[in-house]
Design an enzyme around this catalytic site. Structure first.
Site, PDB file in Angstrom:
ATOM      1  N   ASP A 249       0.835  -1.205   0.000  1.00 56.72           N
ATOM      2  CA  ASP A 249       0.000   0.000   0.000  1.00 56.72           C
ATOM      3  C   ASP A 249       0.864   1.247   0.000  1.00 56.72           C
ATOM      4  O   ASP A 249       2.076   1.175  -0.105  1.00 56.72           O
ATOM      5  CB  ASP A 249      -1.037  -0.036   1.119  1.00 56.72           C
ATOM      6  N   LYS A 271      -4.396   1.760  -3.408  1.00 57.52           N
ATOM      7  CA  LYS A 271      -5.115   2.582  -4.375  1.00 57.52           C
ATOM      8  C   LYS A 271      -5.698   1.687  -5.437  1.00 57.52           C
ATOM      9  O   LYS A 271      -5.057   0.788  -5.934  1.00 57.52           O
ATOM     10  CB  LYS A 271      -4.114   3.518  -5.063  1.00 57.52           C
ATOM     11  N   MET A 384      -1.050   8.887  12.788  1.00 59.58           N
ATOM     12  CA  MET A 384      -2.252   9.350  12.078  1.00 59.58           C
ATOM     13  C   MET A 384      -2.840  10.600  12.747  1.00 59.58           C
ATOM     14  O   MET A 384      -4.060  10.723  12.872  1.00 59.58           O
ATOM     15  CB  MET A 384      -3.317   8.227  12.050  1.00 59.58           C
TER      16      MET A 384
END
Ligand code: SAH
Length: 460
Positions: A249, A271, A384
């Site tokens: 990824d 994606k 994140m």
């Protein structure tokens, strides 16, 4: 090819070494390991060499070389620092038709000694034909990395079955197919993982169904680290070379993907064509389906697969489907970014523990235990957390952390695009807004951030 590569059996053969120093010793060790009987001739002989020769019940002659030293000899090495002596040994050996090596003097040699990677009984010999010992050494380093230490064990195990397989599968072609099927399955990995009993059982199973050539699939869940390809583990690299298909990824850098086996199928699950993520359930299903097709599937994940990587979920389904898998740790973003930003995550004075938390924003809030996070003698690393940065800073202050607590934001840590911003809980949101920041980023909160000016070593 300038030289014929061969492996010579010197067991119990007299091998003459002329020379008594370190170079002679190194050649003596090699000959001794191969079971040769040593005859060493030199006016001076170092202690180490002497001990080796005596231990192997060889001969020591403390005097200059004489032609008669070649009597009954199988192979000759000249390793003195006297060119005339070396030339004389070479000429005398050649006159008798004996193979001779003069260390570092290819023109006087009838054979040269390769550089070796020793995984006995597997031995890999490398030679640049005498052109560049340094190049040979570099190549050797690469091969050392590629061939696991347990390769020898695998060879020994296979060796034990060689005779039996030969008598059971008499036709040569079928026998080759049997070995190929065996080795492209999980056997090697079983042995490398120390599961030799499983390996034996696996071979027995295959033998019981001698024409069953189905290859059992396997999944490798591998941590690729935070970005710098040099931070891959040796095991990750090895599995990257073995995989038939790779699911990766966006967190896995191009440089890392370039190290995957070139002919492996590569599937970007970060994606799709429509730019959407492949849903987690679909990835889980894909792993099972590909492994069932008999493929070795590499699931390559940024950082460590078990740290905010949903690695557990991917394994759940594999375990249920009884598909063999391995989980290989990687350097997680927190340690990679902290080291490359010069921020120690713990410190005797400033921080006695470190916490990794997710700063993922949901409905404009982050559901975390703020009172414990606001405690000051620790380091808190937010994964994140870019979108939620403002909330993070405000919550920490609201729960009692000093507004001037140092904080760092590391963008694309460990890569050539690494950028580090430092400030305080109070100043950071504005600082980030004023800079163009690109994901991924990690946030480090704690007094340890103050050490960065002193410890920073990477990048600008
Ligand atoms: N399993 C990964 C984390 C996956 S969650 C690991 O162990 O590192 C994704 C988050 O990791 C990103 O949002 C970011 O916060 C962090 N991250 C991963 N690589 C990073 C990098 N090179 N620089 C900064 N943060 C990174």
């Amino acid at each position: 090819m300038q030289y014929l590569p061969i492996f010579l059996n010197v067991r119990a053969q007299n091998c003459l070494i002329v020379g008594g120093g370190e170079v002679a010793y190194r050649k003596a060790v090699l000959l001794d390991k191969s079971g040769a009987r040593l005859r060493v001739v030199a006016p001076d002989i170092d202690d180490l060499l002497e001990t080796l020769v005596i231990a192997g019940a060889g001969e020591l002659h403390r005097r200059p070389f004489a032609e008669a030293d070649l009597d009954g000899v199988f192979l000759v090495v000249a390793a003195t620092d006297d060119e005339d002596v070396n030339a004389a040994v070479s000429a005398a050996a050649k006159a008798r038709g004996l193979p001779v090596n003069v260390v570092d003097k290819p023109s006087l040699c009838s054979f040269i000694v390769p550089s070796i990677v020793d995984r006995s009984p597997v031995v890999i010999a490398i030679s640049s034909g005498g052109t560049s010992p340094v190049l040979t050494r570099k190549l050797k380093e690469k091969i050392e990395v590629l061939v696991p230490a347990a390769y020898g064990r695998l060879a020994l195990l296979l060796g034990k079955y060689r005779g039996r397989v030969k008598s059971m599968i008499t036709e040569g072609k079928r026998r080759t197919r049997f070995w190929e099927a065996l080795l492209s399955g999980p056997l090697s990995e079983m042995v490398f993982a120390g599961k030799e009993e499983d390996g034996k059982r696996y071979i027995e199973q295959h033998l019981a169904l001698a024409d069953y050539l189905d290859v059992r699939g396997e999944v490798f869940l591998v941590g690729a680290g935070p970005g710098d390809p040099d931070l891959l583990t040796l095991k990750a690299l090895r599995l990257m070379h073995e995989a038939d298909v790779v699911l990766y990824d966006r967190l896995v850098s191009k440089e890392i993907m370039a190290r995957v086996r070139p002919d492996a199928e590569k599937i970007n699950v970060g994606k799709e064509r429509s730019n959407h993520l492949v849903p987690q359930e679909e990835i889980n299903d894909m792993l099972v389906r590909l492994a069932r097709e008999g493929k070795r599937v590499l699931r390559l994940k940024g950082g460590d697969p078990f740290i905010f990587g949903r690695g557990g979920e991917e394994i759940d389904q594999l375990a249920e489907a009884r598909i063999p898998f391995q989980v290989i740790p990687g350097i997680t973003a927190a340690s990679g970014c902290a080291c490359y930003a010069g921020i120690p995550l713990t410190h005797r004075e400033y921080s006695q523990s470190v916490r990794f938390v997710t700063g993922h924003l949901k409905n404009d809030t982050i559901d975390l235990d703020w009172p414990t996070l606001a405690s000051e003698n620790q380091t808190v690393v937010f994964y994140m957390g870019l979108v939620g940065l403002e909330v993070i800073c405000a919550q920490l202050i609201a729960h009692g952390m000093a507004a001037d607590m140092p904080i760092a934001l590391v963008q694309q840590g460990t890569t050539a695009n690494q950028k580090v911003l430092t400030g305080t809980l109070e100043s950071m949101p504005a600082l980030v807004a004023a800079n163009e920041i690109q994901a991924p980023t990690i946030i480090i909160v704690g007094r340890v951030v103050k050490l960065r000016p002193l410890y920073s070593w990477f990048g600008g």
